[in-house]
Design a protein around this motif. Structure first.
Motif, PDB file in Angstrom:
ATOM      1  N   ALA A   9       5.347  -2.778 -19.730  1.00 42.53           N
ATOM      2  CA  ALA A   9       5.534  -1.609 -19.014  1.00 42.53           C
ATOM      3  C   ALA A   9       4.209  -0.896 -18.511  1.00 42.53           C
ATOM      4  O   ALA A   9       4.408  -0.524 -17.250  1.00 42.53           O
ATOM      5  N   ALA A  10       3.397  -0.856 -19.574  1.00 40.59           N
ATOM      6  CA  ALA A  10       1.928  -0.233 -19.153  1.00 40.59           C
ATOM      7  C   ALA A  10       1.365  -1.008 -18.072  1.00 40.59           C
ATOM      8  O   ALA A  10       0.764  -0.470 -16.855  1.00 40.59           O
ATOM      9  N   TYR A  11       1.323  -2.420 -18.146  1.00 42.64           N
ATOM     10  CA  TYR A  11       0.769  -3.219 -17.259  1.00 42.64           C
ATOM     11  C   TYR A  11       1.320  -3.199 -15.941  1.00 42.64           C
ATOM     12  O   TYR A  11       0.795  -2.906 -14.801  1.00 42.64           O
ATOM     13  N   TYR A  12       2.596  -3.024 -15.703  1.00 36.10           N
ATOM     14  CA  TYR A  12       3.163  -3.094 -14.423  1.00 36.10           C
ATOM     15  C   TYR A  12       3.220  -1.565 -13.768  1.00 36.10           C
ATOM     16  O   TYR A  12       3.181  -1.681 -12.653  1.00 36.10           O
ATOM     17  N   ALA A  13       2.907  -0.623 -14.620  1.00 39.23           N
ATOM     18  CA  ALA A  13       3.102   0.695 -14.030  1.00 39.23           C
ATOM     19  C   ALA A  13       1.457   0.816 -13.434  1.00 39.23           C
ATOM     20  O   ALA A  13       1.389   1.288 -12.581  1.00 39.23           O
ATOM     21  N   ALA A  14       0.401   0.072 -14.079  1.00 37.09           N
ATOM     22  CA  ALA A  14      -0.623  -0.111 -13.321  1.00 37.09           C
ATOM     23  C   ALA A  14      -0.769  -0.665 -12.115  1.00 37.09           C
ATOM     24  O   ALA A  14      -1.439  -0.485 -11.057  1.00 37.09           O
ATOM     25  N   LEU A  15       0.061  -1.792 -12.057  1.00 38.54           N
ATOM     26  CA  LEU A  15       0.219  -2.503 -10.837  1.00 38.54           C
ATOM     27  C   LEU A  15       0.819  -1.657  -9.739  1.00 38.54           C
ATOM     28  O   LEU A  15       0.635  -1.809  -8.581  1.00 38.54           O
ATOM     29  N   THR A  16       1.938  -0.893 -10.018  1.00 38.44           N
ATOM     30  CA  THR A  16       2.320   0.052  -9.132  1.00 38.44           C
ATOM     31  C   THR A  16       1.479   1.076  -8.572  1.00 38.44           C
ATOM     32  O   THR A  16       1.502   1.269  -7.230  1.00 38.44           O
ATOM     33  N   ARG A  17       0.600   1.431  -9.681  1.00 38.77           N
ATOM     34  CA  ARG A  17      -0.514   2.530  -9.059  1.00 38.77           C
ATOM     35  C   ARG A  17      -1.592   1.935  -8.078  1.00 38.77           C
ATOM     36  O   ARG A  17      -2.125   2.292  -7.360  1.00 38.77           O
ATOM     37  N   ARG A  18      -1.706   0.758  -8.746  1.00 40.92           N
ATOM     38  CA  ARG A  18      -2.649  -0.266  -7.818  1.00 40.92           C
ATOM     39  C   ARG A  18      -1.970  -0.177  -6.243  1.00 40.92           C
ATOM     40  O   ARG A  18      -2.877  -0.291  -5.251  1.00 40.92           O
ATOM     41  N   ARG A  19      -0.876  -0.471  -6.254  1.00 40.23           N
ATOM     42  CA  ARG A  19      -0.281  -0.649  -4.805  1.00 40.23           C
ATOM     43  C   ARG A  19      -0.476   0.564  -4.051  1.00 40.23           C
ATOM     44  O   ARG A  19      -0.771   0.637  -2.825  1.00 40.23           O
ATOM     45  N   GLU A  20      -0.186   1.745  -4.670  1.00 37.48           N
ATOM     46  CA  GLU A  20      -0.530   3.049  -4.191  1.00 37.48           C
ATOM     47  C   GLU A  20      -1.702   3.343  -3.714  1.00 37.48           C
ATOM     48  O   GLU A  20      -2.119   3.802  -2.687  1.00 37.48           O
ATOM     49  N   PHE A  21      -2.801   2.903  -4.648  1.00 39.22           N
ATOM     50  CA  PHE A  21      -4.253   3.256  -4.216  1.00 39.22           C
ATOM     51  C   PHE A  21      -4.522   2.387  -2.950  1.00 39.22           C
ATOM     52  O   PHE A  21      -5.382   2.699  -2.054  1.00 39.22           O
ATOM     53  N   ASN A  22      -4.310   1.061  -3.051  1.00 39.29           N
ATOM     54  CA  ASN A  22      -4.570   0.141  -1.945  1.00 39.29           C
ATOM     55  C   ASN A  22      -4.037   0.774  -0.641  1.00 39.29           C
ATOM     56  O   ASN A  22      -4.911   0.932   0.377  1.00 39.29           O
ATOM     57  N   ALA A  23      -2.722   1.261  -0.486  1.00 40.97           N
ATOM     58  CA  ALA A  23      -1.966   1.816   0.575  1.00 40.97           C
ATOM     59  C   ALA A  23      -2.909   3.054   1.077  1.00 40.97           C
ATOM     60  O   ALA A  23      -3.136   3.048   2.343  1.00 40.97           O
ATOM     61  N   GLU A  24      -3.279   3.705  -0.077  1.00 42.18           N
ATOM     62  CA  GLU A  24      -4.345   5.065   0.605  1.00 42.18           C
ATOM     63  C   GLU A  24      -5.535   4.739   1.194  1.00 42.18           C
ATOM     64  O   GLU A  24      -6.041   5.208   2.101  1.00 42.18           O
ATOM     65  N   LEU A  25      -6.206   3.681   0.820  1.00 43.34           N
ATOM     66  CA  LEU A  25      -7.560   3.029   1.022  1.00 43.34           C
ATOM     67  C   LEU A  25      -7.454   2.345   2.373  1.00 43.34           C
ATOM     68  O   LEU A  25      -8.135   2.523   3.414  1.00 43.34           O
ATOM     69  N   HIS A  26      -6.398   1.705   2.572  1.00 41.50           N
ATOM     70  CA  HIS A  26      -6.042   0.829   3.765  1.00 41.50           C
ATOM     71  C   HIS A  26      -5.661   1.966   5.105  1.00 41.50           C
ATOM     72  O   HIS A  26      -5.896   1.625   5.972  1.00 41.50           O
ATOM     73  N   ARG A  27      -5.169   2.756   4.498  1.00 44.24           N
ATOM     74  CA  ARG A  27      -4.818   4.067   5.690  1.00 44.24           C
ATOM     75  C   ARG A  27      -5.952   4.518   6.336  1.00 44.24           C
ATOM     76  O   ARG A  27      -5.960   4.954   7.437  1.00 44.24           O
ATOM     77  N   CYS A  28      -6.843   4.711   5.236  1.00 46.28           N
ATOM     78  CA  CYS A  28      -8.169   5.395   5.495  1.00 46.28           C
ATOM     79  C   CYS A  28      -8.711   4.536   6.582  1.00 46.28           C
ATOM     80  O   CYS A  28      -9.380   5.047   7.571  1.00 46.28           O
ATOM     81  N   LEU A  29      -8.751   3.268   6.576  1.00 47.09           N
ATOM     82  CA  LEU A  29      -9.447   2.455   7.310  1.00 47.09           C
ATOM     83  C   LEU A  29      -8.634   2.016   8.761  1.00 47.09           C
ATOM     84  O   LEU A  29      -9.044   1.137   9.338  1.00 47.09           O
ATOM     85  N   ASP A  30      -7.397   2.280   8.657  1.00 42.58           N
ATOM     86  CA  ASP A  30      -6.639   2.511  10.006  1.00 42.58           C
ATOM     87  C   ASP A  30      -7.174   3.658  11.163  1.00 42.58           C
ATOM     88  O   ASP A  30      -7.386   3.592  12.220  1.00 42.58           O
ATOM     89  N   GLU A  31      -7.973   4.832  10.280  1.00 39.75           N
ATOM     90  CA  GLU A  31      -8.463   5.855  11.116  1.00 39.75           C
ATOM     91  C   GLU A  31      -9.848   5.652  11.372  1.00 39.75           C
ATOM     92  O   GLU A  31     -10.204   5.752  12.478  1.00 39.75           O
ATOM     93  N   TRP A  32     -10.579   4.938  10.378  1.00 40.04           N
ATOM     94  CA  TRP A  32     -11.911   4.685  10.749  1.00 40.04           C
ATOM     95  C   TRP A  32     -12.223   3.133  10.845  1.00 40.04           C
ATOM     96  O   TRP A  32     -11.681   2.236   9.946  1.00 40.04           O
ATOM     97  N   ASP A  33     -13.021   2.608  11.694  1.00 42.44           N
ATOM     98  CA  ASP A  33     -13.277   1.241  11.497  1.00 42.44           C
ATOM     99  C   ASP A  33     -14.210   0.685  10.165  1.00 42.44           C
ATOM    100  O   ASP A  33     -14.070  -0.349   9.920  1.00 42.44           O
ATOM    101  N   LEU A  34     -15.142   1.471   9.820  1.00 41.62           N
ATOM    102  CA  LEU A  34     -16.033   1.402   8.637  1.00 41.62           C
ATOM    103  C   LEU A  34     -16.288   2.716   8.103  1.00 41.62           C
ATOM    104  O   LEU A  34     -16.345   3.656   8.469  1.00 41.62           O
ATOM    105  N   LEU A  35     -16.563   2.357   6.647  1.00 37.98           N
ATOM    106  CA  LEU A  35     -17.036   3.554   5.773  1.00 37.98           C
ATOM    107  C   LEU A  35     -18.356   3.313   5.249  1.00 37.98           C
ATOM    108  O   LEU A  35     -18.597   2.212   4.881  1.00 37.98           O
TER     109      LEU A  35
END
Length: 480
Positions: A357-383
């Protein structure tokens, strides 16, 4: 050495890019044997001080170089790095040689094949002079190993080289080779590159195939450490592309084309809410200001300050890393703990604290974190941001003075800018920006969208030129 070849002083060799050396080999000006002799001489001279090599391979390297010299003389040049010396991290397979992986548990059995990155570089005509040090199974960000001892920083041997591509960063910075292979699952290319003042590229996850696989394959990248961006680009061009032994390598195909307009660059001064420390902040600030001024004036890019998520994703990475390493090496730890790194041994116990349960919760948070970072690079070409919040600290320490030595993963407590981009799998490169307040190297990191490695490298080349006034040399001054 044949008289037709040009004289090549050690300092000229140390300053040259691999691409430049390869170009001169192709023109018949330089000899692969000549280059290999320079590399071996410099590696041996530095070795008593920095301990960058798990094994030097002079006889085999000189045989390779002689064969490549004959090919070049016959007009057969394999590519832009024909005859250029390189080093291989000792967690990658090199056919015919043992793979120590920084561990006293590793057998001395010669590898029966080479890892894809090594295989492709050999096919392109590079010469392997040796295998470089790594902490045990590349599990941490310093250069301390039960098998090879302490790898030191050539800018100041009292400081550490960073890891886990410890010897790779140290030997490139010392000037022995222009190119070394590395792996990066939490910063293991970028940490030593920043600490040692060289270029370190972590391509998109899977761009360069990784084989044999690792216990954290969804974090693990292969990439080069080099003195120049052009060499990193050449290595990526030679080694990228699918390999059936790494299924992830089929998902990192570059997009068609790249932006023709000027690049939109987000400047992140305190990534994940963590400002850089006093030893590196002045150098990083000066570099960011120089980049913005130079590249805006040339109309190559526009810059704007941006923020990333408020805190590093430490719990996500800990869940993935502790379970991967702790369970992946559990049986070996049970059998051989007494000769292994105590920090790695401890992960087996920590891993038992995670249920599914703890491991899969971490995978869910990873998906959310990745989405946030990828959205940031929809707005910017590079950081663009600092690579490390600190400079290299004591060579025999696991954390800087006052650091969190009791943390589950002590090394991620001082690497908050690198491991988040292993969670996302995005490409990232670190460039040197001169010396910080403590006369140790500092670096800036450029991060791009998934699979946009070519655009990242094109921009990194512009940055390298703009930063030239801050980098009188990317090689440690001679004087071993």
């Amino acid at each position: 050495m044949t008289a037709r070849f040009a004289d090549l002083g050690l300092e000229e060799y140390r300053a040259a890019s691999g691409v430049e050396l390869g170009r001169r080999v192709a023109r018949g000006e330089l000899s692969p044997v000549q280059l290999t002799e320079c590399a071996l001489h410099l590696a041996r001279a530095a070795e008593p001080v920095i301990n960058a090599y798990a094994a030097l391979l002079p006889e085999r390297a000189l045989r390779q170089a002689a064969e490549l010299e004959a090919e070049a003389a016959a007009g057969r040049v394999r590519g832009p790095l024909h005859g250029v010396p390189m080093a291989v991290k000792d967690n990658m397979l090199y056919e015919g040689e043992p793979t120590g992986k920084g561990s006293r548990t590793s057998p001395g059995t010669p590898a029966t094949a080479s890892s894809p990155m090594v295989e492709r570089l050999l096919a392109a005509g590079t010469v392997v002079i040796g295998k470089t040090t790594t902490p045990e199974f590349g599990w941490k960000g310093t250069g301390i190993s039960p098998r090879t001892g302490v790898t030191r920083n050539p800018w100041n041997p009292a400081r550490n080289s960073g890891g886990s591509s410890a010897g790779a960063g140290a030997t490139v910075a010392s000037g022995a080779v222009p190119i070394a292979t590395g792996t990066d699952a939490g910063g293991s290319v970028r940490i030593p590159a920043a600490f040692c003042g060289v270029v370190g590229l972590k391509p998109t996850l899977g761009a360069i195939p990784v084989w044999p696989g690792t216990v954290n394959e969804n974090l693990s990248h292969a990439g080069p450490l080099t003195r120049h961006v052009d060499d990193a680009r050449a290595v990526l061009d030679i080694t990228r592309g699918p390999d059936p032994r790494d299924p992830q390598s089929y998902h990192a195909r570059p997009p068609a084309g790249s932006p023709s307009r000027r690049m939109r660059v987000g400047v992140v001064r305190a990534p994940f809410g963590v400002p850089p420390g006093a030893e590196v902040a002045p150098a990083v600030d000066a570099a960011l200001e120089l980049l913005a001024a130079t590249l805006t004036a040339s109309d190559a890019a526009e810059f704007q300050d941006v923020d990333l998520p408020a805190r590093p994703p430490r719990e996500i990475f800990e869940a993935l890393w502790v379970t991967g390493r702790g369970l992946g090496f559990r049986d070996l730890i049970r059998e051989r703990a007494e000769v292994m790194d105590p920090g790695l041994v401890r992960l087996a116990t920590l891993a038992e604290g995670y249920d599914l349960a703890a491991y899969y919760a971490a995978l869910t948070r990873r998906r959310e974190f990745n989405a946030e970072l990828h959205r940031c690079l929809d707005e910017w070409d590079l950081l663009v941001m600092p690579t490390m919040p600190i400079a290299a600290f004591a060579a025999d320490a696991e954390v800087p003075e006052g650091g969190e030595i009791g943390a589950p993963l002590p090394w991620i407590t001082w690497t908050p800018y690198t491991y988040p981009f292993n969670i996302t799998g995005q490409p990232a490169i670190t460039l040197p920006v001169g010396l910080g307040a403590g006369r140790m190297p500092a670096g800036v990191q450029i991060v791009g969208p998934w699979a946009h490695d070519d655009a990242l490298l094109a921009f990194a080349r512009l940055c390298e030129r703009a930063l030239a006034p801050l980098n009188e040399t990317t090689v440690v001054p001679a004087g071993w």
